[in-house]
Structure formats: C-alpha cells, structure tokens
Design a protein around this motif. Sequence first.
Motif, PDB file in Angstrom:
ATOM      1  N   ALA A  78       0.815  -1.218   0.000  1.00 29.31           N
ATOM      2  CA  ALA A  78       0.000   0.000   0.000  1.00 29.31           C
ATOM      3  C   ALA A  78       0.845   1.263   0.000  1.00 29.31           C
ATOM      4  O   ALA A  78       0.504   2.250  -0.670  1.00 29.31           O
ATOM      5  N   ASP A  79       1.972   1.251   0.719  1.00 30.53           N
ATOM      6  CA  ASP A  79       2.799   2.454   0.764  1.00 30.53           C
ATOM      7  C   ASP A  79       3.437   2.745  -0.595  1.00 30.53           C
ATOM      8  O   ASP A  79       3.658   3.903  -0.955  1.00 30.53           O
ATOM      9  N   TYR A 122      13.981  -3.042 -12.146  1.00 31.23           N
ATOM     10  CA  TYR A 122      15.003  -2.519 -13.052  1.00 31.23           C
ATOM     11  C   TYR A 122      15.504  -1.154 -12.581  1.00 31.23           C
ATOM     12  O   TYR A 122      16.721  -0.897 -12.583  1.00 31.23           O
ATOM     13  N   LEU A 123      14.603  -0.277 -12.168  1.00 31.74           N
ATOM     14  CA  LEU A 123      15.009   1.057 -11.733  1.00 31.74           C
ATOM     15  C   LEU A 123      15.765   1.029 -10.412  1.00 31.74           C
ATOM     16  O   LEU A 123      16.519   1.952 -10.115  1.00 31.74           O
ATOM     17  N   GLU A 124      15.552  -0.014  -9.610  1.00 29.00           N
ATOM     18  CA  GLU A 124      16.290  -0.097  -8.339  1.00 29.00           C
ATOM     19  C   GLU A 124      17.785  -0.244  -8.595  1.00 29.00           C
ATOM     20  O   GLU A 124      18.602   0.439  -7.970  1.00 29.00           O
ATOM     21  N   LYS A 125      18.148  -1.109  -9.520  1.00 27.27           N
ATOM     22  CA  LYS A 125      19.556  -1.267  -9.893  1.00 27.27           C
ATOM     23  C   LYS A 125      19.619  -1.991 -11.235  1.00 27.27           C
ATOM     24  O   LYS A 125      19.557  -3.219 -11.285  1.00 27.27           O
ATOM     25  N   PRO A 126      19.741  -1.237 -12.338  1.00 28.30           N
ATOM     26  CA  PRO A 126      19.719  -1.853 -13.667  1.00 28.30           C
ATOM     27  C   PRO A 126      20.766  -2.938 -13.854  1.00 28.30           C
ATOM     28  O   PRO A 126      20.492  -3.983 -14.468  1.00 28.30           O
ATOM     29  N   GLY A 133      20.877   3.639 -10.166  1.00 31.54           N
ATOM     30  CA  GLY A 133      19.541   3.201  -9.750  1.00 31.54           C
ATOM     31  C   GLY A 133      18.919   4.125  -8.725  1.00 31.54           C
ATOM     32  O   GLY A 133      19.563   5.026  -8.184  1.00 31.54           O
ATOM     33  N   LEU A 134      17.641   3.922  -8.488  1.00 32.72           N
ATOM     34  CA  LEU A 134      16.884   4.690  -7.499  1.00 32.72           C
ATOM     35  C   LEU A 134      16.677   3.800  -6.276  1.00 32.72           C
ATOM     36  O   LEU A 134      15.929   2.820  -6.314  1.00 32.72           O
ATOM     37  N   LYS A 135      17.331   4.136  -5.198  1.00 35.66           N
ATOM     38  CA  LYS A 135      17.309   3.281  -4.008  1.00 35.66           C
ATOM     39  C   LYS A 135      16.008   3.376  -3.229  1.00 35.66           C
ATOM     40  O   LYS A 135      15.585   2.419  -2.591  1.00 35.66           O
ATOM     41  N   LYS A 136      15.341   4.532  -3.283  1.00 33.71           N
ATOM     42  CA  LYS A 136      14.125   4.708  -2.491  1.00 33.71           C
ATOM     43  C   LYS A 136      12.923   4.155  -3.256  1.00 33.71           C
ATOM     44  O   LYS A 136      12.657   4.576  -4.395  1.00 33.71           O
ATOM     45  N   PRO A 137      12.166   3.235  -2.646  1.00 35.26           N
ATOM     46  CA  PRO A 137      10.966   2.715  -3.312  1.00 35.26           C
ATOM     47  C   PRO A 137       9.976   3.809  -3.696  1.00 35.26           C
ATOM     48  O   PRO A 137       9.322   3.727  -4.746  1.00 35.26           O
ATOM     49  N   ALA A 138       9.867   4.855  -2.867  1.00 36.77           N
ATOM     50  CA  ALA A 138       8.934   5.935  -3.166  1.00 36.77           C
ATOM     51  C   ALA A 138       9.335   6.679  -4.431  1.00 36.77           C
ATOM     52  O   ALA A 138       8.471   7.107  -5.218  1.00 36.77           O
ATOM     53  N   ASP A 139      10.642   6.853  -4.657  1.00 38.93           N
ATOM     54  CA  ASP A 139      11.115   7.510  -5.882  1.00 38.93           C
ATOM     55  C   ASP A 139      10.804   6.654  -7.105  1.00 38.93           C
ATOM     56  O   ASP A 139      10.390   7.179  -8.154  1.00 38.93           O
ATOM     57  N   ARG A 140      10.984   5.358  -6.975  1.00 40.42           N
ATOM     58  CA  ARG A 140      10.698   4.479  -8.109  1.00 40.42           C
ATOM     59  C   ARG A 140       9.205   4.491  -8.439  1.00 40.42           C
ATOM     60  O   ARG A 140       8.809   4.525  -9.607  1.00 40.42           O
TER      61      ARG A 140
END
Length: 215
Positions: free
Chosen positions: A61-62, A132-136, A149-156
Amino acid sequence: MDDLGFNKIAGAVLATGLGIMILMKLPAILMPDADESIAYKVGPIETTTVEADVDLPFPQADWVAAMDAAKGAKVFKKCTSCHNVEDGGANGTGPNLYAVVGADKASHADYSYSAALDALPGEWTYENLDGYLEKPSAYAPGTKMNFIGLKKPADRAAVIEYLRVNGSQSLAKPEPAVAELEISTPLEEPIVETEQSMEEPPVDVTDETVVEPTE
C-alpha cells in the motif's frame, strides 16, 4: 511416684527432645555446602517475541500511495540526459520511454538494445520496472544503462507513475497486494480400531466335593 520413676520419665523426655534436635541439624551436618536458595520463584513470566521474515507481495500500500506523477517528473530529471517521454520523441543514449509501462521489453523501434535487455522476456510491468530502476546492472547484468539506480521505493513508484501518465494512461494503477499467510495444522493421529474378542473369558471352575453327612 518415687524418684526412680520420675527420673525415667524425665530422661525419656530429654532423650526425645535431643533426638528431634539432632534430626533437624542432620541435613546441615551431612550437606554443609547445600544451596539454600529458593528453588522455585513466583513472578511474571518472561516472553520472547520472534519476528519472522515474511516476503510481502508487490506492490504494498505504501508503494501505491507513493505513485505521484508530479514528484516523478522531478526525479525523472536525473534521466533526461539519456531518455525522453515525448510522443514520437527521438531516441537518445537510451530509448524513448513514451508508453513504456506495460510494453514489451526492448521493443521500442529504431533503438539498438544491449544483448542483456534483448534476452529479457515479458513486459515492463510495475514490478519489473521497479526492479530494473532499483539497480539496472543487477536486474539485467550486462546492460548498457550506466545508472546506479533509485534506491528509495517511493522515488521508483513516483517515476513509474510519471511514465504511466505519458502514454500508458489506459493501464490502471495497481491495487495493493495482500499477503497470504499459510497456516499449517498438525495432522491428527489416525484412530486405530481394534476388534474385541467375542470369546467369553474362561470360567474358573473348581471341583466341588460333596460331603454327605454321616450319621
């Protein structure tokens, strides 16, 4: 009562008292190093909480709540040196990402993908894009995309929503996934029925000797 009788009674009483005292002191004499601490103690029961690692299904949900296109546009500025989201926009160092959400992987026309991405099956689902966006380089080892990559789930989640509203609006937002916990119950022991013997127990018959009275 004479003096001799009184002395006997008094001696018996003294001997009894002395015997009781010896019996009371005997354990301490025989076991001088015995621990006199309390063996059982009444008090609150200590409990230990065990946290189990549970793999929650995607998305939670978050993550769905973090799907904000406005924020995603700001985060996407990190990507504009290689990508654009314009309808019909040209490819750059990376492919044009218009309508990428839900599209087949490595499918944008007129772009030469790396062998790593060409070998990936399936579509760019929300979960695949998030991975993929977390770490290609971890998701597709050998990819040409040189991005940490984007480490924060909220950013992804925000970037993926920004990509969705640019060409993939027909694809609805995902619903939060619900974790299903498997509860195992112990198997009941099988009931074994035994047939009781229908035979009657042997009767102990004792020969009786009839003795006729004699006249």
